[in-house]
Design a protein around this motif. Structure first.
Motif: not given
Length: 389
Positions: A29-50
């Motif tokens: 669960t921790i591994i899946i959440l880490l991967l999910l957090n990275i994905a969410i952080a990456s997508v969120s940064k792109l959306l916020i910057d734009d």
């Protein structure tokens, strides 16, 4: 079967394999959440910057939260987002582990159920849990208790039936043997005179009458023992019925050296009951008094009312009943004397029939005996409930 409730333990003890499963579950669960957090952080940064609107909205919410709950050292968007995501991740890991733990608890409960279902009815699920699983365990244990009780009751009924058949066979076989024996002598012309022929036939007739009494009593007993037995209710004066009974028994009582009388505290007692069954009830009690009240001279039927009930006592001043026998008097085929003598022999069902008739009228009967009186006291409601017909 003896019902032994097992003392409950506080919690379910997990096996080593189950503990390993929980650890692996948490790790994955921790591994899946880490991967999910990275994905969410990456997508969120792109959306916020734009998007300037999203940036302003996030900074506004963050400012309110920081001023309310945190110091200015947290005044960093990255730290704020990281903290929120960490809280969410911890909650998800906790939820996943609790969910898996509940599944393991359920697995233990199912294992216990299979063990009980294999015939181990003395066993109970030993876990004490909260919530729905705790309610399930209590319900299952209660169901097993009810099942065991039903099995025990069925065994008692079967044993009771066997005893009934044994006793009936015993009581019928003796007179039947005499009937066949004397009729056989007559059939083979083994008599020397008409007088002897008459004696043989009279003995066979007497024994046949004894068998008829037993069969009639058995039929009556099985009929009144049914809780659904029909009760033909009518309204009548109980004192008139008692007076008629004493008149019917007067000659027989005199022949036994008894006087019989009614002693009522009230002029009339109007009751709703089945008069035919009450006649059978009092016939049995009076007949018992005449049969077993050795050395007595009085039979008295007392009656009065109390709190909506008719209280009737049939008592005689004959030989008292031993205290140890009182509790067994209403058991079928029970007789105080050990021998089944010709003088006092009967079906042994008289008092059992009497008790069943009283119960059909929602009443109660009890026996007491001392050096002065042997008494049977009956309590019957003056008015039966509308549902009991």
């Amino acid at each position: 079967m003896e019902n032994n409730n097992v003392a409950k333990s506080s919690r379910i003890t997990l096996t080593s394999k189950e503990k390993s499963e929980l650890i692996i579950e948490g790790f994955i669960t921790i591994i899946i959440l880490l991967l999910l957090n990275i994905a969410i952080a990456s997508v969120s940064k792109l959306l916020i910057d734009d998007s300037l609107t999203i940036q302003n909205l996030i900074f506004g919410i963050k400012e309110v939260l920081v001023k309310t709950f945190f110091s200015n050292s947290f005044y960093s968007l990255k730290k704020f987002v990281f903290f929120i995501m960490l809280v969410i991740d911890v909650l998800i890991v906790y939820w996943r582990l609790i969910r898996r733990y509940r599944q393991m608890q359920l697995r233990h409960i199912i294992t216990e159920l299979h063990f009980i279902a294999d015939g181990n009815y003395n066993h109970r699920i030993p876990f004490e849990l909260s919530g729905d699983l705790g309610k399930v365990i209590d319900s299952v244990n209660g169901l097993v208790d009810s099942t065991v009780e039903a099995i025990e009751e069925e065994r008692r009924i079967e044993k009771s039936k066997d005893e009934l058949i044994t006793n009936i066979s015993h009581d019928i076989r003796t007179p039947l043997t005499s009937v066949i024996g004397f009729l056989g002598l007559i059939e083979q012309n083994k008599f020397s005179s008409e007088e002897e022929l008459f004696r043989y036939s009279h003995t066979a007739y007497t024994k046949a009458q004894q068998m008829k009494v037993l069969v009639d009593d058995l039929f009556e007993y099985t009929k009144v023992r049914q809780s659904s037995a029909p009760v033909s209710l009518s309204i009548f004066d109980l004192n008139q019925l008692l007076n008629q009974l004493t008149a019917d028994f007067e000659i027989e009582a005199t022949n036994h050296g008894y006087s019989i009388a009614v002693d009522s505290k009230e002029k009339s007692i109007i009751i709703e009951a089945d008069p035919e069954k009450l006649v059978r009830l009092f016939n049995n009690l009076i007949s018992n008094a005449l049969k077993y009240g050795v050395g007595g001279s009085k039979i008295i039927l007392e009656s009065y009312t109390n709190e909506g009930n008719a209280i009737i006592t049939v008592k005689n001043n004959g030989q008292p009943i031993p205290k140890e026998a009182l509790a067994q008097l209403f058991e079928r085929f029970y007789r105080v004397e050990e021998s089944r003598s010709k003088a006092t022999g009967g079906s042994g069902l008289g008092l059992a029939i009497a008790e069943s008739i009283v119960l059909l009228h929602n009443g109660a009967i009890r026996a007491s005996s001392n050096d002065e009186w042997t008494s049977f006291t009956i309590t019957i409601p003056l008015k039966q409930s509308s549902g009991h017909v």
